[in-house]
Structures are given as structure tokens and as C-alpha cells.
Enzyme design. Structure first.
Site, PDB file in Angstrom:
ATOM      1  N   GLY A   1      23.405  36.981   0.395  1.00 20.80           N
ATOM      2  CA  GLY A   1      23.536  38.325   0.942  1.00 20.80           C
ATOM      3  C   GLY A   1      23.709  38.421   2.438  1.00 20.80           C
TER       4      GLY A   1
ATOM      5  N   GLY B   1      23.164  29.519   4.282  1.00 19.83           N
ATOM      6  CA  GLY B   1      22.230  30.607   4.485  1.00 19.83           C
ATOM      7  C   GLY B   1      21.834  31.231   3.166  1.00 19.83           C
ATOM      8  N   PRO B   2      20.823  32.059   3.167  1.00 16.52           N
ATOM      9  CA  PRO B   2      20.357  32.694   1.926  1.00 16.52           C
ATOM     10  C   PRO B   2      21.379  33.679   1.400  1.00 16.52           C
ATOM     11  CG  PRO B   2      19.202  33.565   3.839  1.00 16.52           C
ATOM     12  CD  PRO B   2      20.006  32.407   4.334  1.00 16.52           C
TER      13      PRO B   2
ATOM     14  N   SER C   1       4.722  24.080  10.064  1.00 13.73           N
ATOM     15  CA  SER C   1       4.573  24.965  11.223  1.00 13.73           C
ATOM     16  C   SER C   1       3.257  25.714  11.249  1.00 13.73           C
ATOM     17  CB  SER C   1       5.739  25.970  11.257  1.00 13.73           C
ATOM     18  OG  SER C   1       5.745  26.762  10.095  1.00 13.73           O
TER      19      SER C   1
ATOM     20  N   LYS D   1      28.319  35.407   3.818  1.00 13.76           N
ATOM     21  CA  LYS D   1      29.092  34.163   3.940  1.00 13.76           C
ATOM     22  C   LYS D   1      30.509  34.346   3.395  1.00 13.76           C
ATOM     23  CE  LYS D   1      26.086  31.745   1.572  1.00 13.76           C
ATOM     24  NZ  LYS D   1      25.046  32.774   1.368  1.00 13.76           N
TER      25      LYS D   1
ATOM     26  N   LYS E   1      10.305  34.561  13.392  1.00 12.86           N
ATOM     27  CA  LYS E   1       8.857  34.648  13.564  1.00 12.86           C
ATOM     28  C   LYS E   1       8.485  35.612  14.691  1.00 12.86           C
ATOM     29  CE  LYS E   1       8.085  29.949  11.847  1.00 12.86           C
ATOM     30  NZ  LYS E   1       7.697  28.557  12.177  1.00 12.86           N
TER      31      LYS E   1
END
Length: 804
Positions: free
Chosen positions: A385, A382-383, A705, A388, A748
Site C-alpha cells: 500500500g 516496502g510494505p 532496538s 510501489k 519512531k
């Protein structure tokens, strides 16, 4: 030197005598014969028959001493009840003191006054007299009954013997004091002499002074002296034992050195075991190594015994044995697993992350039912912050294991994982075994942080070295190059973290169970801020909940206008900045309680850093609203298309990636293929250039997408039908007109709700992701699930106005 006051302010020492003192003395009423001028002392008790110097600091004490000299009278030295009283009155004084003669009185160059007093006899205060600038009291002088009997003589002899033994045990005791003790024959005088020089508190000395009966006084002085004599005896005993031990060690050292020299000359003693070798052998036995490894360790110990200490390999061999001994070889008792308690810990430490928590609880349940099962290799992707690393710490708490972290970012040497061979100077085991030793447990939780940032150089590929570590079928016999013996890693719970999967080699990724942490939506960030971040920053800045409050609207504004990230790291920084501003106001005293509202943020954090994309919505043909996933969460994306005279070229701008460019080409090809069906003039494509632009051109964009949105924008442009302003869409298209599934549906949908849209068009095959969308977003949106682009056109485009 005893003082009548230990601490005096400088102004007390240097203040002048009482006004017109010389003339005032002559005006004083005469002193009765049974009256005494009193000098109170803070921590000094004067006994009859002793001579002590006194430093006078208080004006009343100086006046009393000068008056006693002027009138040729004695003074009464009397102890205060509280040493901290600066100006004692009669109730602050004891009632029994010692009458003394002033043998000498002088004033030092620095202005201090000193007197030498000789104690004469005890007195008891009857009443205090007024009208004097110092303390005066009528007293009863207490006669000393110097009786002689067998009991007093025995106590006198015993006390003298005690005193002489104490003087012998005291270092550097003055010989004059011993001579004085020997020469005093009066029991009261000896008791007072010993009490005067005894190291006891002023209150204990006052008790002895107030003890008039000679038998009782001798008994009390003897008891106090006996206690100090026992202390001195024990101190002397300890000192003698310590010296004896030191002497014994020095003797043993000399003997050992001599023995080594003799054995060296005779060529003997090489097979003997020193105390150090015996200690190593004991530690090897206690380490509970597997039999083959213990045999290997004893061979190395035997080799060390035969090796001279001066040899270059001696320290290397000793360090190697230390590593073998200190590693946790023994089987450990597994902590009891409480799945309900683990669930509570995970929920308390982290908000959301349902998939991760469910997987951890599944592992704990299996461990409880099948303790012999292998530990999983979890990979949190994951990104930055999103929590993790902190999640790994929570797993350790929930499972009752120790936690250790190994950072792999920038590691480019295989030896960092497998260790160096012992032939190299300064060789050490790899980071894996070093972490095991640090944790002191083979069942720890080991976090391998930033596994996607491993490097590769001439020293080998550390990612390949991790293959054995992270393979449950192989790590039961992991072999470190330094140890050279297998070590069981199968009980270690490995957790790896990464920001992206692309840079992880496929062979390494195949050994891990990947769990995506896609980032938090605004609702989750708000809840995390309320539960954790605000309180943590309050503590970090020394504030309490009663001193500063941040409203929910202010937190929403910080999330929306000042941060754009997947995690909450920058959000915590901004909250900290707001609280620091409040801390300054509270510390300055300009406010006692600060309430932060959304309107206060501009003055604290500056103008808004991010503007909502919904401000760009317009109602002209050729503009469609798409939905995009970014590492900072979901966002809306505007696709703009325009037609200019040309030769049929497709122009793409907005820093689009290769995949997105291909989606635009596919959308145009699909429109051309459906031209007849859509009632479009084919000549348009030959005489016009189509320009597709995606705003925010400084930001790279890629992915398939946006295909549906691009197709809709092109059809809107060519047909003249406006795309409905309250509709957004996402999905990949194919040349057959199918709408294919995409990722990031939750992010989204949240972005669409945040932008105030009403309808979201999604691929039908993404319907399984509906349950992941937060309830707040589902309540405010209408979802349309489509399989073909024709359904998108029917739902998204306005109808053409009827001809006049």
C-alpha cells in the site's frame, strides 16, 4: 399506409364523438359555396388525381369527415407546418392544399376511423370561418392550365423516361405503377403522380404542391427524381461490383483447389510460394531483425513452405514465425528527456518519496548525457500500500516509455520466465517476451511485481531464471527457450517490487539496486489523503467537492483511530466508506451538502479501532518507554520489569522474538556487571527472579532496538528510581555499555511526537538520520544523542528523593 398522425395516445383513439354530434350538425350555419371543410394532416400531402387512404385519429378530423359525408361536400386535405402539433389552429397550417372527394369512410372494430380520398384540384385558403366544430375556410380553387408547347412536351418525355428508369432499378416495383406512368399524357398529372409516390419529405412534397407553373413544377420534380436516380445507379453499381468480386474470389478458389489437385497428382509445386508465404516473407523483411536472426527466420519460412498444411507441425511453425515477426526488433528513437518535466510528473503523482524520485531523476540525467548507458534494475522494497506499483507507472510517464507489468507472485515454473521449448504442444515464450510483445517496445518500463513471492518446484527455480534477465551484463543477449535466438533486453528499464528482502535469493538481490519505501508517517498520510485519496474517492462515488467535504481533523482521526498501516490502502477504503455514507444521504434527498467532521466518524465507521499506547504511561519504578518500528509505521512500546522471590531466573513474556530475548539477557548481564558501580546489592540477583513483560502480548515483537529501554527499566526497578514519563528511547546495547545504531528513526520520532513525549534518546551514530525526520516532529521534540548507557541513565531516571 399514410396517416394524418403517426403517434396518438390511446385515449385519443377511443374517445367518443363530440357530444350530441348528430343533433349539432343540424344546428350548424350553412356552408358557403366557396367554403371547404378542412382536415389537417401531419405528414401526408395529397396531390390532384391520386387516391390515398387516411387514418383519422383526432376528434375534429373525425367530425370534419362525418360532416362532409352528411352535407355531401368535399374536404380540403392540408398539411400542418409542425407534425408535433396535436390541435392545429389556422396559423399552424399551410395555405395551399388539395380538394378531395371522400370515396369511402368506415370505422374499424378497434375504434379507428379510415377514409379513402381522391384528390381533385389545388386550392388556396382565403380566410378561416368560425362557428364550426372543425376547421372551415373560404378557398380559391386553382385551375390547372394544361398548356402544350415544345418545352413542356420535352420535359414531359424526359420525366417519364426518368420515372421508368427508376422503376427498373427499384426491386419489386409494381407493374401497375409503370403502366400508370406510361398512360398519363398530361404534364401536370404526370408531375403530380410522380411527386405523390416519390420518397421525399412532406415539406418537399408541399413545395411541389405549391408550385403552380407547370414548367417550374416539371423542373422541380425532375430534379428530385434525378437525384434519387443517381443514388439508385450508384447502389446498383456497388452491388454489381461486390457480386463480381465475390464471383472472382470463388473462381480463384476453385482454380487453386484444382491446381493443388493437379500438382499433387504430378508430384509438382512443392517449392512454389503461396500468397501467404509471400506475405510472411514481406513481414520478415519489414521486422528489421538483426541479420543472423533474419537468416534464421527465412530458413524457418522455407521449412514452412515445404511442409504440407495437414502436417501436425504446420500450425506450430506458423505460430513460431508470427512470434518472431511481431517482436519489436528494430532500434527505436528515444524520446526526448526533459528532467524538469519528469520531476513535475513525479511530484504530481506521489507525495514524499524523496530518495526514489532523486534516483529516477539521476537516471534520466545520465540517459540525457549518455544515451548509450545501460538501464538500472531498481527494486522497490516496502510494505503493502505504499505505492510501489503506481510509482512504476509514474516512472513510465516521466520517462516517456510504455509501461507493462508482470506479476511473479506464486510463479514456480522456470518456463514462465524462459518459455517452453517448441517440442511441447502449446508452447509459448516466457512472461518476459510476452510482456515485450504487449508493450510493442524494447525500451519499455517493465515492472516485475512481487519478486519476493517467487516459488520453487519440480519444474525448476524461476528466481534463478531471472538472473540473466536482471543482469545488465548478460541481458543484452537473453535467450528464450521458445525463440531459440538471442533478444536484447538491455534497453528495458526493469523495476521489481517486494515486501521483504529476506526471501529474495542473494544472487538475485545482488543484481538489483534496492530502494526502501519504509511507509508513510501520519503527516504524509494526511497530505496524500488531501491531495489524492479524497478526490479519487469522490469521483468513484459520483460526488463533487461542492456536495461533500471532509475536514482535516476528520482525516487525522481516520488515520489515527481507524487505520494502522504503512501505506494508504486501508485509509482510502475508510475514506470511501465515509463518502458512501454521504452519497446515500444526498441520493435520498435528506441533505444537499454534507460536511464530515471528526465527531461524525463514530456513527459512520463505528468505535475507534486503535487506542494510543500513551494511555498506558505510569510513574512507578520498572517501567520504561521504548520506541518501535512496525510495518504500519512507528509506535511507542512499554517495557515493564518486576522482581519476585526466586532463584535468579529471567522470565520474558509478551511474545518476544529470539533477538529481543537476547537483548533482554544482554541488558540483565550488563546490569549485573555494573552492580558495584550502580550501588546495587549483588544478592538481589541470587534471591530474586526478574520478570520482563512487553504489553500487547498478542503482537509478535522482535529486534535489538529495545535493548536500551530494557536496560533502563531493569535499572529503574532495582534502584527504585522512576523513569521520566516524558522520555522515550531506542537503541541496541552491547555488553560494554555502548549504545549501537538502529533503523526506523523517522517513524519512531514521529510516533514519539504523536504520543506527546518531549525527549527522545537516540544512538549518536543515528544522528545522520535527523534530516529524514519531518519538520513538525523535530519542532516538538528534544533529541539526546548518546554513545553509552550511562548517558541514558543520567537523562532518563529521576533522582531519588532525599532522605528525611
Amino acid at each position: 399506409m399514410p396517416l394524418d398522425e403517426p403517434e396518438r395516445r390511446p385515449e385519443e383513439r377511443t374517445s367518443p364523438p363530440l357530444p350530441a354530434f348528430e343533433t349539432a350538425l343540424s344546428a350548424l350555419p350553412p356552408l358557403p359555396e366557396d367554403a371547404l371543410i378542412l382536415i389537417p394532416t401531419r405528414n401526408l400531402v395529397l396531390f390532384p388525381g391520386t387516391v390515398l387512404p387516411i387514418t383519422l385519429g383526432r376528434q375534429r378530423s373525425i367530425a370534419a369527415a362525418q360532416a362532409a359525408i352528411r352535407f355531401s361536400r368535399g374536404v380540403g386535405i392540408i398539411l400542418q407546418r409542425e407534425a408535433g402539433t396535436d390541435d392545429p389552429i389556422p396559423v399552424d397550417l399551410h395555405r395551399i392544399g388539395t380538394e378531395a372527394n371522400l370515396l369511402r369512410y368506415l370505422t374499424a372494430p378497434d375504434g379507428t376511423h379510415h377514409a379513402v380520398c381522391q384528390g381533385e384540384k389545388r386550392f388556396r385558403v382565403i380566410e378561416f370561418l368560425e362557428g364550426y366544430p372543425f376547421l372551415v375556410a373560404r378557398v380559391e380553387r386553382i385551375a390547372e392550365a394544361d398548356r402544350e408547347n415544345a418545352e413542356i412536351a420535352a420535359r414531359l418525355l424526359f420525366l417519364r423516361n426518368q420515372a421508368m428508369e427508376v422503376l427498373r432499378l427499384l426491386p419489386q416495383a409494381p407493374a401497375e405503377l409503370a403502366h400508370a406512368v406510361q398512360s398519363v399524357s398530361s404534364a401536370p398529372a404526370l408531375a403530380d403522380l410522380i411527386a405523390s409516390f416519390m420518397d421525399v419529405s412532406p415539406s418537399e412534397k408541399q413545395e411541389i404542391l405549391e408550385t403552380i407553373a407547370i414548367e417550374r413544377r416539371l423542373e422541380r420534380v425532375s430534379a428530385m427524381l434525378g437525384y434519387r436516380l443517381e443514388v439508385l445507379r450508384l447502389s446498383q453499381k456497388i452491388s454489381d461490383e461486390t457480386k463480381e468480386k465475390i464471383d472472382t474470389r470463388q473462381r480463384e478458389f476453385l482454380l487453386r483447389e484444382q491446381m493443388k489437385t493437379i500438382q499433387k497428382e504430378l508430384g509438382e509445386g512443392e517449392g512454389g510460394r503461396s500468397e501467404e508465404m509471400a506475405e510472411l516473407a514481406r513481414k520478415i523483411s519489414e521486422a528489421k531483425m538483426p541479420p543472423e536472426i533474419e537468416e534464421h527466420a527465412r530458413k524457418e519460412l522455407s521449412r514452412l513452405e515445404r511442409m504440407p498444411e495437414a502436417a501436425g507441425e504446420y500450425s506450430m511453425e506458423r505460430t513460431y514465425l508470427d512470434w518472431l515477426i511481431e517482436l519489436p526488433w528494430a532500434e527505436e528513437e528515444r524520446p526526448a528527456i526533459d528532467v524538469a518535466a519528469a520531476r513535475a510528473i513525479l511530484d504530481a503523482d506521489h507525495y514524499g518519496l524523496r530518495k526514489v524520485k532523486r534516483r529516477i531523476l539521476e537516471y534520466l540525467a545520465i540517459q540525457k548525457l549518455n544515451p548509450g548507458g545501460r538501464s538500472p534494475i531498481l527494486c522497490f522494497v516496502g510494505p503493502p500500500g505504499v505505492g510501489k506499483t503506481s510509482l512504476g507507472q509514474s516512472i513510465a510517464r516521466a520517462t516517456g516509455r510504455k509501461f507493462v507489468r508482470v506479476s511473479l507472485g506464486g510463479v514456480h515454473d522456470e518456463a514462465e520466465i524462459r518459455g517452453h521449448r517448441r517440442t511441447y504442444i502449446g508452447a509459448l515464450p516466457g512472461n518476459i517476451l510476452q510482456a515485450i510483445k504487449k508493450a510493442g517496445s524494447r525500451t519499455c518500463v517493465m515492472m516485475l511485481d512481487e519478486v519476493d513471492k517467487l516459488g520453487r518446484g519440480v519444474q525448476g527455480d524461476p528466481a534463478s531464471a531471472l538472473l540473466e534477465v536482471l543482469d545488465p551484463e548478460q541481458n543484452g543477449s537473453f535467450r528464450d527457450n521458445y525463440l531459440g535466438v538471442p533478444f536484447d533486453l538491455s534497453r528495458v528499464m526493469f523495476i521489481t517490487t517486494a515486501n521483504v528482502l529476506d526471501s529474495i535469493p542473494p544472487a538475485l538481490g545482488d543484481r538489483m539496486e534496492v530502494i526502501d519505501l519504509p511507509g508513510y508517517v501520519d503527516e504524509e498520510k494526511l497530505e496524500i489523503a488531501r491531495r489524492y485519496l479524497v478526490e479519487r474517492q469522490r469521483k468513484a462515488n459520483g460526488l463533487s467537492a461542492e456536495e461533500v467535504e471532509i475536514s482535516e481533523e476528520a482525516l487525522k482521526a481516520i488515520i489515527r483511530d481507524y487505520t494502522r498501516e504503512a501505506g494508504v490502502r486501508n485509509l482510502e477504503r475508510e475514506i470511501g466508506a465515509v463518502l458512501r455514507n454521504a452519497a446515500v444521504r444526498i441520493a435520498e434527498g435528506s441533505a444537499q451538502k454534507v460536511a464530515i467532521e471528526a465527531g461524525d466518524l463514530a456513527s459512520i465507521l463505528g468505535p475507534r479501532r486503535f487506542e494510543p499506547e500513551s494511555a498506558m504511561r505510569t510513574s512507578i519504578p520498572g517501567v520504561a518507554t521504548g520506541l518501535a518500528w512496525t510495518p504500519a509505521g512507528g509506535d511507542i512500546l512499554f517495557i515493564e520489569a518486576t522482581r519476585i522471590p526466586g532463584t535468579g531466573r529471567l522470565i520474558l513474556t509478551g511474545q518476544l522474538g529470539e533477538v529481543m530475548r537476547e537483548s533482554a539477557q544482554a541488558a540483565l548481564s550488563l546490569v549485573k556487571g555494573k552492580a558495584a558501580e550502580l550501588a546495587l546489592d549483588p544478592a538481589i540477583f541470587e534471591k530474586s527472579d526478574i520478570h520482563i513483560h512487553v504489553p500487547a502480548g498478542a503482537i509478535p515483537k522482535d529486534g535489538p532496538s529495545a535493548g536500551v529501554a530494557i536496560y533502563t527499566a531493569l535499572l529503574s526497578l532495582l534502584s527504585g528510581r522512576v523513569v521520566k514519563s516524558e522520555v522515550a528511547m531506542t537503541g541496541e546495547i552491547s555488553l560494554r555499555g555502548l549504545v549501537l545504531p538502529v533503523g526506523g528513526i523517522k517513524e519512531k520520532a514521529v510516533a514519539a511526537a504523536r504520543a506527546g513525549l518531549e525527549t527522545v534518546i537516540l544512538p549518536a551514530r543515528n544522528k545522520k538520520d535527523l534530516e529524514e525526520i519531518p519538520e513538525s516532529a523535530r519542532a516538538s521534540l528534544s533529541f539526546l544523542w548518546v554513545e553509552k548507557v550511562d548517558e541514558v541513565v543520567a537523562a532518563a531516571l529521576e533522582k531519588l528523593p532525599a532522605a528525611a
